[in-house]
Design a protein around this motif. Structure first.
Motif, mmCIF file in Angstrom:
data_model
loop_
_atom_site.group_PDB
_atom_site.id
_atom_site.type_symbol
_atom_site.label_atom_id
_atom_site.label_comp_id
_atom_site.label_asym_id
_atom_site.label_seq_id
_atom_site.Cartn_x
_atom_site.Cartn_y
_atom_site.Cartn_z
ATOM 1 N N ILE A 183 4.250 4.019 8.069
ATOM 2 C CA ILE A 183 3.906 5.175 7.234
ATOM 3 C C ILE A 183 4.771 5.188 5.978
ATOM 4 O O ILE A 183 4.270 5.349 4.860
ATOM 5 N N LEU A 184 6.074 5.003 6.133
ATOM 6 C CA LEU A 184 6.970 5.017 4.973
ATOM 7 C C LEU A 184 6.658 3.872 4.013
ATOM 8 O O LEU A 184 6.700 4.043 2.787
ATOM 9 N N ARG A 185 6.327 2.714 4.550
ATOM 10 C CA ARG A 185 6.010 1.565 3.703
ATOM 11 C C ARG A 185 4.749 1.804 2.863
ATOM 12 O O ARG A 185 4.612 1.288 1.767
ATOM 13 N N GLY A 186 3.835 2.624 3.384
ATOM 14 C CA GLY A 186 2.590 2.895 2.676
ATOM 15 C C GLY A 186 2.682 3.963 1.603
ATOM 16 O O GLY A 186 1.721 4.200 0.874
ATOM 17 N N ILE A 187 3.820 4.613 1.470
ATOM 18 C CA ILE A 187 3.987 5.660 0.457
ATOM 19 C C ILE A 187 4.114 5.013 -0.920
ATOM 20 O O ILE A 187 4.923 4.114 -1.116
ATOM 21 N N THR A 188 3.312 5.492 -1.851
ATOM 22 C CA THR A 188 3.330 4.939 -3.211
ATOM 23 C C THR A 188 4.207 5.736 -4.165
ATOM 24 O O THR A 188 4.490 5.272 -5.265
ATOM 25 N N ALA A 189 4.635 6.926 -3.774
ATOM 26 C CA ALA A 189 5.506 7.745 -4.625
ATOM 27 C C ALA A 189 6.836 7.024 -4.840
ATOM 28 O O ALA A 189 7.247 6.193 -4.039
ATOM 29 N N LYS A 190 7.487 7.359 -5.927
ATOM 30 C CA LYS A 190 8.778 6.750 -6.266
ATOM 31 C C LYS A 190 9.873 7.809 -6.274
ATOM 32 O O LYS A 190 9.617 8.994 -6.392
ATOM 33 N N ASP A 191 11.109 7.345 -6.177
ATOM 34 C CA ASP A 191 12.288 8.204 -6.314
ATOM 35 C C ASP A 191 12.302 9.381 -5.345
ATOM 36 O O ASP A 191 12.411 10.531 -5.740
#
Length: 110
Positions: free
Chosen positions: A32-40
Motif C-alpha cells: 500500500i505504501l509503495r503504491g502512494i504517488t504523493a510526495k513529501d
C-alpha cells in the motif's frame, strides 16, 4: 487504498489517519505504501492492542452477533510501530497519546 491515500495526502491536510487491521501484515502495508504517488509525507504507524477480555467486551457492547475473532489481536506489531495498549483507556486518552507521539516526531520538521 494507495490511490485514496494519495488523494488525501495531496489535498493539504496536516494529518491523514488510515486505519485498517490489514495493515498489521507487513507485506500488505508495504504494498500500500509503495503504491502512494504523493510526495513529501511522513508515516507514523500505531498498533492499538488490548486484552482478549477487553476485545470480547467491546465486541459484545457493539451488539455483534458473530463469535469474537482474536486473530488480529494475536499478531505481533510491525517493526517500528508505536504500540498503545487500550485496556482501561477511554478513546480520548488513546487519541491524546497518539497526538503526543505525532507531535514529538514532527516537532522539528517545519
Amino acid at each position: 487504498m494507495s490511490f485514496v491515500l494519495s488523494n488525501y495526502l495531496d489535498s493539504g491536510f496536516a494529518h491523514v489517519f488510515f486505519t485498517s487491521v490489514v495493515l498489521t501484515d507487513p507485506q500488505i502495508r508495504e504494498n500500500i505504501l509503495r503504491g502512494i504517488t504523493a510526495k513529501d509525507y511522513e508515516t507514523i504507524a500505531f498498533t492499538l492492542t488490548c486484552s482478549e477480555e477487553t476485545l470480547k467486551k467491546r465486541h459484545d457492547r457493539r451488539g455483534d452477533k458473530g463469535e469474537t475473532n482474536y486473530y488480529w489481536l494475536r499478531l505481533p506489531p510491525c517493526p517500528g510501530d508505536i504500540v498503545i495498549d487500550t485496556d482501561g483507556k477511554h478513546i480520548r486518552d488513546v487519541v491524546r497519546k497518539m497526538k503526543r507521539e505525532i507531535d514529538v516526531r514532527t516537532a522539528y520538521r517545519d
